[in-house]
Scaffold this motif. Sequence first.
Motif, PDB file in Angstrom:
ATOM      1  N   PRO A 237       0.730  -1.352  -0.067  1.00 22.49           N
ATOM      2  CA  PRO A 237       0.062  -0.143  -0.168  1.00 22.49           C
ATOM      3  C   PRO A 237       0.876   1.233   0.001  1.00 22.49           C
ATOM      4  CG  PRO A 237       0.141  -0.720   2.076  1.00 22.49           C
ATOM      5  CD  PRO A 237       0.891  -1.809   1.320  1.00 22.49           C
ATOM      6  N   GLY A 238       0.346   2.240  -0.262  1.00 26.81           N
ATOM      7  CA  GLY A 238       0.882   3.681   0.034  1.00 26.81           C
ATOM      8  C   GLY A 238       1.086   3.838   1.472  1.00 26.81           C
ATOM      9  N   GLY A 239       2.197   4.799   1.909  1.00 30.29           N
ATOM     10  CA  GLY A 239       2.515   5.043   3.067  1.00 30.29           C
ATOM     11  C   GLY A 239       2.581   6.565   3.441  1.00 30.29           C
ATOM     12  N   THR A 240       3.325   6.942   4.442  1.00 28.22           N
ATOM     13  CA  THR A 240       3.372   8.102   4.962  1.00 28.22           C
ATOM     14  C   THR A 240       3.920   9.199   3.925  1.00 28.22           C
ATOM     15  OG1 THR A 240       4.154   7.297   7.075  1.00 28.22           O
ATOM     16  CG2 THR A 240       4.337   9.518   6.730  1.00 28.22           C
ATOM     17  N   THR A 241       4.766   8.694   2.983  1.00 30.55           N
ATOM     18  CA  THR A 241       5.541   9.632   1.926  1.00 30.55           C
ATOM     19  C   THR A 241       4.263  10.057   1.019  1.00 30.55           C
ATOM     20  OG1 THR A 241       7.507   8.489   1.978  1.00 30.55           O
ATOM     21  CG2 THR A 241       7.068  10.015   0.048  1.00 30.55           C
ATOM     22  N   ALA A 242       3.434   9.072   0.583  1.00 29.91           N
ATOM     23  CA  ALA A 242       2.359   9.366  -0.284  1.00 29.91           C
ATOM     24  C   ALA A 242       1.423  10.338   0.377  1.00 29.91           C
ATOM     25  CB  ALA A 242       1.494   8.051  -0.711  1.00 29.91           C
ATOM     26  N   GLY A 243       0.973  10.249   1.746  1.00 30.45           N
ATOM     27  CA  GLY A 243       0.087  11.226   2.467  1.00 30.45           C
ATOM     28  C   GLY A 243       1.005  12.724   2.588  1.00 30.45           C
ATOM     29  N   PHE A 244       2.052  12.823   2.879  1.00 30.17           N
ATOM     30  CA  PHE A 244       2.691  14.032   2.768  1.00 30.17           C
ATOM     31  C   PHE A 244       2.710  14.632   1.154  1.00 30.17           C
ATOM     32  CE2 PHE A 244       6.612  16.343   1.974  1.00 30.17           C
ATOM     33  CZ  PHE A 244       6.267  17.393   2.547  1.00 30.17           C
ATOM     34  N   ILE A 245       2.926  13.918   0.363  1.00 29.66           N
ATOM     35  CA  ILE A 245       2.946  14.496  -0.986  1.00 29.66           C
ATOM     36  C   ILE A 245       1.571  15.013  -1.425  1.00 29.66           C
ATOM     37  CG2 ILE A 245       3.328  14.185  -3.476  1.00 29.66           C
ATOM     38  CD1 ILE A 245       5.476  12.200  -2.629  1.00 29.66           C
ATOM     39  N   THR A 246       0.504  14.140  -1.018  1.00 29.39           N
ATOM     40  CA  THR A 246      -0.845  14.580  -1.227  1.00 29.39           C
ATOM     41  C   THR A 246      -1.123  15.758  -0.579  1.00 29.39           C
ATOM     42  OG1 THR A 246      -1.491  12.501  -1.390  1.00 29.39           O
ATOM     43  CG2 THR A 246      -3.158  13.987  -1.060  1.00 29.39           C
ATOM     44  N   TYR A 247      -0.538  15.869   0.759  1.00 30.32           N
ATOM     45  CA  TYR A 247      -0.882  17.289   1.617  1.00 30.32           C
ATOM     46  C   TYR A 247      -0.442  18.490   1.020  1.00 30.32           C
ATOM     47  CZ  TYR A 247       0.912  20.223   5.549  1.00 30.32           C
ATOM     48  OH  TYR A 247       1.223  21.314   6.356  1.00 30.32           O
ATOM     49  N   LEU A 248       0.868  18.130   0.393  1.00 31.44           N
ATOM     50  CA  LEU A 248       1.832  19.468  -0.295  1.00 31.44           C
ATOM     51  C   LEU A 248       1.251  19.984  -1.249  1.00 31.44           C
ATOM     52  CD1 LEU A 248       4.684  20.453   0.213  1.00 31.44           C
ATOM     53  CD2 LEU A 248       5.541  18.782  -1.558  1.00 31.44           C
ATOM     54  N   PHE A 249       0.359  19.105  -2.015  1.00 32.77           N
ATOM     55  CA  PHE A 249      -0.176  19.542  -3.270  1.00 32.77           C
ATOM     56  C   PHE A 249      -1.708  19.612  -3.193  1.00 32.77           C
ATOM     57  CE2 PHE A 249       4.035  18.256  -4.862  1.00 32.77           C
ATOM     58  CZ  PHE A 249       4.050  19.206  -5.900  1.00 32.77           C
ATOM     59  N   LYS A 250      -2.136  19.571  -2.043  1.00 32.54           N
ATOM     60  CA  LYS A 250      -3.604  20.024  -1.710  1.00 32.54           C
ATOM     61  C   LYS A 250      -4.435  19.124  -2.234  1.00 32.54           C
ATOM     62  CE  LYS A 250      -2.502  24.981  -1.178  1.00 32.54           C
ATOM     63  NZ  LYS A 250      -2.771  26.457  -1.523  1.00 32.54           N
ATOM     64  N   GLY A 251      -4.227  17.682  -2.204  1.00 31.30           N
ATOM     65  CA  GLY A 251      -4.898  16.834  -2.527  1.00 31.30           C
ATOM     66  C   GLY A 251      -5.816  16.527  -1.479  1.00 31.30           C
TER      67      GLY A 251
END
Length: 291
Positions: A77-91
């Motif tokens: 699955p996705g991890g913490t990095t995926a959540g951070f990138i989503t947060y960074l680009f306002k997903g």
Amino acid sequence: MELIDILVASVLILIMFGIGVSLNWKDTSNVLSSSKPLIVALISQMILLPAIAFALCSIIDIPNYIKVGIVILAASPGGTTAGFITYLFKGNTALSIILTTINAILTIFTIPVLVNFALKLYYGSTTEFHLPFKDTMIEIFVLTAIPASLGILLRTRNQNLAEKIGKYAKPVLIILLGFVFLLKFFGGQGRAGITHAEIIEILPSALLLNIVCFSTGFLMAKLFRLGYKNEISLSVESAVHNTTMAFLISGTLLHDEQFGKVSLVYAMFSFWTALLYCFIISKLQTNAKQS
């Protein structure tokens, strides 16, 4: 647990707390009540991605260890990095966190099935292994759900403090994430003994998988008209896999470092391709609004 593992875990907890501070309970309840994006994302990650991984392995001519490594990656699955990138680009960050949690629980059961099928298909044999349920559950909640929930709780109780923290969160979290990458590569998986020849052999297949994963998440979001925020979340969650889990499966559970080399090569570039992908998508979104 080694000192490096403690440091990495501490940084990941801080990252998830920083992400949680940007959310509120309404964001998470909206994801659960408006379940369409969540269901589409689960179908994409749990069914489509493994199926596509097997299809790729049947089309391209690559060694069997790369094929098994690709299946392990697609199943992770996705991890913490995926959540951070989503947060960074306002997903849709709330969707990303919930997806990470649910997928991590589901993969306790799905990964052994998929990996054993790959071993049977490519090597003619299987092996008895399972993801450690207790340790995996602890990791899910200690590294993801609990710190994110505490961040959300802080925003609910003291919005002014949460906004002050959120103001500096992005640059600090970027530095912390870079610290995690340095720790992983120079203190842990970076000493996996991979050669330049192996990197060159693995890289084309890993890049192809990365592109296909981004495309799958994006097209599923477009097909079901989920909007920009969910396009970012689905794409990133589909393409930025939990390589730490993939390393665990390869080295500790299957006792074959060869499979883990595929995840190592993938981890070398997947963060940067995700940043590039999200930058392009965000620019296109901005241009579309202006025109």
